[in-house]
Enzyme design. Structure first.
Site, PDB file in Angstrom:
ATOM      1  N   GLU A  83       2.697  -9.214  11.524  1.00 20.47           N
ATOM      2  CA  GLU A  83       2.331  -8.759   9.921  1.00 20.47           C
ATOM      3  C   GLU A  83       3.741  -8.512   9.377  1.00 20.47           C
ATOM      4  O   GLU A  83       3.881  -8.614   8.283  1.00 20.47           O
ATOM      5  CB  GLU A  83       1.650  -7.569  10.249  1.00 20.47           C
TER       6      GLU A  83
ATOM      7  N   ASP B 204       0.761  -0.979  -0.174  1.00 21.24           N
ATOM      8  CA  ASP B 204       0.009   0.081  -0.093  1.00 21.24           C
ATOM      9  C   ASP B 204       0.878   1.240   0.037  1.00 21.24           C
ATOM     10  O   ASP B 204       0.753   2.165  -0.890  1.00 21.24           O
ATOM     11  CB  ASP B 204      -0.766   0.186   1.193  1.00 21.24           C
TER      12      ASP B 204
HETATM   13  C1  GLC Z   1      -2.527  -4.654   3.951  1.00 23.21           C
HETATM   14  C2  GLC Z   1      -1.376  -4.982   2.888  1.00 23.21           C
HETATM   15  C3  GLC Z   1      -1.948  -6.001   1.836  1.00 23.21           C
HETATM   16  C4  GLC Z   1      -2.872  -7.176   2.438  1.00 23.21           C
HETATM   17  C5  GLC Z   1      -3.862  -6.432   3.328  1.00 23.21           C
HETATM   18  C6  GLC Z   1      -4.424  -7.639   4.509  1.00 23.21           C
HETATM   19  O1  GLC Z   1      -3.494  -3.631   3.097  1.00 23.21           O
HETATM   20  O2  GLC Z   1      -0.565  -3.932   2.456  1.00 23.21           O
HETATM   21  O3  GLC Z   1      -0.884  -6.430   1.129  1.00 23.21           O
HETATM   22  O4  GLC Z   1      -3.385  -7.930   1.409  1.00 23.21           O
HETATM   23  O5  GLC Z   1      -3.166  -5.516   4.523  1.00 23.21           O
HETATM   24  O6  GLC Z   1      -3.541  -8.503   5.196  1.00 23.21           O
END
Ligand code: GLC
Length: 438
Positions: free
Chosen positions: A395, A167
């Site tokens: 994460e 993102d």
């Molecule tokens: C965030 C990350 C994305 C992922 C999501 C759920 O938006 O950037 O890559 O899919 O979280 O984990």
């Protein structure tokens, strides 16, 4: 793992997936991400496949049940609403059932399906699932190669940073700066900051631009041609393109297994076009690293990120990438930082601007291993194992001191443990030829 508490961690990884199971789909992290995310689910299925194959296939089938009639597979499926998340189904307002967002995410599905088929203990069940999934996978790839490559150039375009799955990567700073939030941008309240420290998340300025794009796409009723024509953010993302090319190769293998000759020929056409176009457009002349290309300005984006190494995962990529990766990994205690530590954009704890991501390491290391760069593949695997063993299924992680960051009890981090770290040597080497066409 060999004598490092691996048994316990395997059990804990399984417990994370079970706790995040909502019946047919797995949320990435309870609270922070309470729905089904596209590429998370596909990678999480690899984890499920290690102890419950039926559940693994169901994960992918549930995702594809939300496929749009034109072939697009949305980046989030809102099976049930949850006011703890923003932007939820009412903001996207796509009018779909099940409710979903109106943009997509990197297409790892076909590759995951191929790996699951090849690793399956229950071959019959696996083949039946692949037979059901194949037309849907083909339709999604066809959508990418038409809706997102309307002129048949050989690369696919991305209209929102969220589509890249990375993102707030510094690669999006310049293209996103061209997005001007309108004075009537609907007021909103972020919910992510109630779960995670703001210093580890995207900034308000970035969020305003993300929401500006969502508002525009909603006004355009998610018409794919209009989105590509009108989005002020229009980039060629190295990760999406590398993942799609790799997934096309894996889809071709699936087509062979099913005797789908016409489909196979169609896929070969996509592969040939991408192979001819991507290196010229994306490779940085000095290093061979793939960088994003900003189509609105007609020039490459300067920022260097770990996504560039996915060129190898795509079955392409310059031999010089090995030296660059060794230098990059040499700058941090834990590899591979999402941005090189010496880069001014490096921010060791902020999301995609520096931290190590287990899931990115998994894909990048596969590319290294398939090219015979086993020192690099081993380094990424060892470091990922040490980070998770030290801090849990977080994460992302600080590449300098290993601190666990972002969400906790994260599904795809647990899946990476099960599908990659916790595997004997013979099961984690490269696939048979990743490129069946050569
Ligand atoms: C965030 C990350 C994305 C992922 C999501 C759920 O938006 O950037 O890559 O899919 O979280 O984990």
């Amino acid at each position: 793992m060999n004598g490092c508490g691996g048994e316990g961690l395997r059990g804990q990884a399984m417990a994370v997936l079970r706790a995040n199971d909502r019946g047919g789909y797995t949320v990435p992290s309870a609270g922070l991400y309470p729905f089904q995310w596209n590429w998370d689910s596909c990678l999480v299925a690899l984890g499920w496949a290690r102890f419950d194959e039926a559940r693994a296939w169901r994960e992918i089938e549930t995702l594809f049940a939300a496929q749009w009639p034109d072939g697009m597979v949305p980046h989030i499926v809102f099976h049930r609403d949850d006011p703890a998340y923003f932007p939820g189904p009412a903001v996207w307002a796509t009018g779909r059932l099940p409710a979903s967002s109106g943009i997509t995410q990197p297409p790892v599905a076909a590759s995951c399906v191929r790996w699951m088929l090849e690793g399956a203990r229950d071959r019959e069940r696996a083949l039946a699932a692949v037979r059901r999934l194949f037309p849907k996978l083909l339709a999604w790839h066809a959508w990418f190669h038409s809706a997102r490559d309307p002129e048949g150039r050989g690369w696919v375009v991305t209209v929102h940073p969220w589509e890249t799955g990375m993102d707030n990567s510094p690669a999006w700073d310049a293209p996103l700066a061209a997005v001007t939030p309108p004075p009537d941008l609907a007021p909103y309240e972020r919910r992510d900051l109630t779960h995670v420290d703001a210093a580890q998340r995207p900034t308000r300025a970035e969020y305003d631009r993300y929401m500006t794009l969502v508002q525009l796409f909603r006004e355009l009723a998610y018409d794919p041609a209009a989105m590509v024509a009108r989005s002020p953010f229009l980039v060629v993302d190295p990760a999406t393109n590398a993942i799609l090319l790799r997934a096309d190769r894996d889809l071709a293998v699936l087509a062979d297994r099913l005797g789908e000759r016409d489909a196979r020929r169609r896929i070969e056409g996509w592969i040939a076009r991408a192979e001819a176009a991507l290196p010229d457009l994306l490779a940085e002349p000095a290093s061979g690293l793939w960088r994003a290309f900003d189509l609105r300005c007609g020039r490459p984006v300067e920022a260097r990120t770990h996504a560039g190494f996915l060129a190898l995962y795509a079955g392409l990529g310059d031999a010089r990438l090995a030296g660059l990766a060794r230098a990059w990994a040499g700058e941090t205690r834990y590899a591979l930082s999402s941005v090189p530590a010496a880069d001014p954009a490096f921010d060791r704890r902020r999301y995609w601007r520096g931290p190590v991501w287990p899931v990115a390491n998994f894909l990048i290391a596969r590319g290294f291993a398939e090219r015979g760069l086993t020192d690099l593949a081993d380094r990424l695997r060892r470091d990922t194992a040490a980070l998770i063993a030290g801090e849990g299924f977080r994460e992302y992680f600080d590449p300098l001191d290993g601190t666990g960051l972002g969400g906790t009890r994260f599904s795809w981090t647990a899946a990476v443990w099960l599908a990659w770290i916790d595997q004997p040597e013979r099961d984690r080497g490269p696939n048979e030829p990743s490129d069946p066409l050569k």
